[in-house]
Design a protein around this motif. Structure first.
Motif, PDB file in Angstrom:
ATOM      1  N   GLY A   1       7.849   9.241  -3.670  1.00  0.00           N
ATOM      2  CA  GLY A   1       8.946   8.271  -3.725  1.00  0.00           C
ATOM      3  C   GLY A   1       9.998   8.692  -4.724  1.00  0.00           C
TER       4      GLY A   1
ATOM      5  N   TRP B   1      10.304   1.485  -8.702  1.00  0.00           N
ATOM      6  CA  TRP B   1       9.305   2.462  -8.291  1.00  0.00           C
ATOM      7  C   TRP B   1       8.606   2.967  -9.543  1.00  0.00           C
TER       8      TRP B   1
ATOM      9  N   PHE C   1       5.341  -4.397   0.066  1.00  0.00           N
ATOM     10  CA  PHE C   1       4.884  -3.074   0.452  1.00  0.00           C
ATOM     11  C   PHE C   1       3.490  -3.160   1.058  1.00  0.00           C
TER      12      PHE C   1
ATOM     13  N   GLY D   1      -0.183   6.614  -6.868  1.00  0.00           N
ATOM     14  CA  GLY D   1      -0.738   6.769  -5.536  1.00  0.00           C
ATOM     15  C   GLY D   1      -0.131   5.885  -4.469  1.00  0.00           C
ATOM     16  N   ALA D   2       0.189   4.615  -4.802  1.00  0.00           N
ATOM     17  CA  ALA D   2       0.665   3.710  -3.764  1.00  0.00           C
ATOM     18  C   ALA D   2       2.061   4.084  -3.305  1.00  0.00           C
ATOM     19  N   ASP D   3       2.876   4.508  -4.218  1.00  0.00           N
ATOM     20  CA  ASP D   3       4.184   5.078  -3.933  1.00  0.00           C
ATOM     21  C   ASP D   3       5.181   4.167  -3.236  1.00  0.00           C
TER      22      ASP D   3
ATOM     23  N   TYR E   1       6.701  -2.107   5.363  1.00  0.00           N
ATOM     24  CA  TYR E   1       6.906  -3.282   4.518  1.00  0.00           C
ATOM     25  C   TYR E   1       6.885  -4.525   5.399  1.00  0.00           C
TER      26      TYR E   1
ATOM     27  N   TYR F   1       6.899   4.551   5.346  1.00  0.00           N
ATOM     28  CA  TYR F   1       6.484   3.335   4.653  1.00  0.00           C
ATOM     29  C   TYR F   1       6.535   2.141   5.611  1.00  0.00           C
TER      30      TYR F   1
ATOM     31  N   LEU G   1       9.076  -4.048   8.577  1.00  0.00           N
ATOM     32  CA  LEU G   1      10.066  -2.986   8.413  1.00  0.00           C
ATOM     33  C   LEU G   1       9.382  -1.653   8.146  1.00  0.00           C
TER      34      LEU G   1
ATOM     35  N   GLY H   1      17.795  -3.780   8.735  1.00  0.00           N
ATOM     36  CA  GLY H   1      16.989  -3.275   7.643  1.00  0.00           C
ATOM     37  C   GLY H   1      17.855  -2.985   6.427  1.00  0.00           C
ATOM     38  N   PRO H   2      17.244  -2.895   5.253  1.00  0.00           N
ATOM     39  CA  PRO H   2      18.010  -2.589   4.050  1.00  0.00           C
ATOM     40  C   PRO H   2      18.685  -1.228   4.130  1.00  0.00           C
TER      41      PRO H   2
ATOM     42  N   LEU I   1       7.784   0.712  -3.104  1.00  0.00           N
ATOM     43  CA  LEU I   1       8.707   0.018  -3.978  1.00  0.00           C
ATOM     44  C   LEU I   1       8.297  -1.445  -4.105  1.00  0.00           C
TER      45      LEU I   1
ATOM     46  N   GLN J   1       8.540  -8.531   5.470  1.00  0.00           N
ATOM     47  CA  GLN J   1       9.520  -9.433   4.856  1.00  0.00           C
ATOM     48  C   GLN J   1       9.340 -10.811   5.470  1.00  0.00           C
TER      49      GLN J   1
ATOM     50  N   PHE K   1       9.976  -4.958  -4.550  1.00  0.00           N
ATOM     51  CA  PHE K   1      11.290  -5.552  -4.367  1.00  0.00           C
ATOM     52  C   PHE K   1      11.394  -6.922  -5.025  1.00  0.00           C
ATOM     53  N   GLY K   2      12.619  -7.259  -5.456  1.00  0.00           N
ATOM     54  CA  GLY K   2      12.948  -8.628  -5.801  1.00  0.00           C
ATOM     55  C   GLY K   2      13.296  -9.394  -4.539  1.00  0.00           C
ATOM     56  N   LYS K   3      13.553 -10.703  -4.695  1.00  0.00           N
ATOM     57  CA  LYS K   3      13.841 -11.531  -3.524  1.00  0.00           C
ATOM     58  C   LYS K   3      15.288 -11.435  -3.086  1.00  0.00           C
TER      59      LYS K   3
ATOM     60  N   PHE L   1      15.650   2.682   6.296  1.00  0.00           N
ATOM     61  CA  PHE L   1      14.910   1.624   6.972  1.00  0.00           C
ATOM     62  C   PHE L   1      15.320   1.494   8.435  1.00  0.00           C
TER      63      PHE L   1
ATOM     64  N   TYR M   1       1.886   3.464   2.783  1.00  0.00           N
ATOM     65  CA  TYR M   1       2.753   4.608   2.994  1.00  0.00           C
ATOM     66  C   TYR M   1       1.923   5.797   3.466  1.00  0.00           C
TER      67      TYR M   1
ATOM     68  N   GLN N   1      10.887 -14.661   1.021  1.00  0.00           N
ATOM     69  CA  GLN N   1      10.135 -13.751   0.140  1.00  0.00           C
ATOM     70  C   GLN N   1      10.802 -12.386   0.102  1.00  0.00           C
ATOM     71  N   GLY N   2      10.490 -11.645  -0.907  1.00  0.00           N
ATOM     72  CA  GLY N   2      10.987 -10.272  -0.985  1.00  0.00           C
ATOM     73  C   GLY N   2      10.197  -9.373  -0.060  1.00  0.00           C
ATOM     74  N   LEU N   3      10.635  -8.150   0.059  1.00  0.00           N
ATOM     75  CA  LEU N   3       9.883  -7.186   0.857  1.00  0.00           C
ATOM     76  C   LEU N   3       8.558  -6.887   0.176  1.00  0.00           C
TER      77      LEU N   3
ATOM     78  N   ASP O   1      -3.402   5.394  -0.070  1.00  0.00           N
ATOM     79  CA  ASP O   1      -3.769   4.095  -0.636  1.00  0.00           C
ATOM     80  C   ASP O   1      -3.491   2.998   0.389  1.00  0.00           C
TER      81      ASP O   1
END
Lengths: 111, 115
Positions: free
Chosen positions: B100, A91, B45, A95-97, B35, B33, B91, A43-44, A99, B37, A101-103, B106, B48, B41-43, B56
């Motif tokens: 946040g 971020w 969301f 409400g969704a809270d 996610y 949270y 994840l 994981g990240p 992140l 992946q 992310f980029g690829k 993670f 949460y 592709q990126g992660l 939401d």
């Protein structure tokens, strides 16, 4: 629509060769920008959070900077153990809270 | 435990079956949270939790996806009638803050393969 674009997609450097990774974003109401490192099969791992333009943070050979449109992750004199995929995320709170992310940039440091 | 724990680490399932993925967050972390992946592709969301509630759910890809959290701790992500496009690494992350803007820790992820 919020977008996070990272460049380059992949980067191969020699050990000791400094460079920078770019993260450009189009987000209304940015509340924070995050950098993560991800190793294969894991994981990240959190690196930095930047909250406002002009802010800089450092950790070992890494330094993250933020402007109103982009962030850079500078890698100084990298070592092979710095090889990983580096992820940028934004971020905007609310409400969704979660992140966005980029690829990622896949970084390889050759000995 | 010391970190976020996810189980199983790998899951292969047949198309049309239901699967349940589990996340055990760091003790005391109020925010959790999920996610996804996918390859190349990126992660993405998904959802949460703030305590046991999910304010939401609009990030869930379809109504086949659901998630719950009980006792402010363990969370499960359920995918009903799995499809091949559900194949991905799922994840889970937890954070000590209710909102946040702080670091999220993670887990290793669950690799789901739908055949």
């Amino acid at each position: 629509e919020d977008q996070v674009t990272q460049s380059p997609e992949a980067l191969r450097l020699q050990e000791g060769e400094s460079s920078s990774l770019n993260c450009s974003y189009t987000v209304s109401g940015l509340r924070g920008l995050f950098w993560y490192r991800q190793d294969p099969g894991k994981g990240p791992e959190f690196l930095f959070t930047l909250y406002s333009a002009g802010e800089e943070k450092e950790k070992e050979r890494l330094k993250a900077t933020l402007t109103k449109k982009e962030s850079f992750l500078h890698i100084t004199a990298p070592k092979p153990e710095d090889s990983a995929t580096y992820l940028c995320a934004v971020w905007k709170g609310g409400g969704a809270d979660g992140l966005t992310f980029g690829k990622g940039t896949h970084l390889i440091i050759q000995p | 435990g010391a970190g976020v724990s996810q189980s199983p680490s790998n899951k292969v399932t047949e198309k049309g079956k239901d699967v349940e993925l589990r996340c055990d967050p760091i003790s005391g972390h109020t925010a959790l949270y999920w996610y996804r992946q996918s390859l190349g592709q990126g992660l993405e969301f998904l959802i949460y939790f703030q305590g046991n509630s999910a304010p939401d759910k609009s990030g869930l890809p379809s109504d086949r996806f659901s998630a719950e959290r009980t006792g402010g701790s363990v969370s499960t992500l359920t995918i009903q009638r799995t499809q091949q496009e559900d194949s991905a690494v799922y994840l889970c992350a937890s954070s000590p803050r209710v909102r946040g803007g702080t670091e999220a820790f993670f887990g290793q992820g669950t690799r789901l393969t739908v055949v």
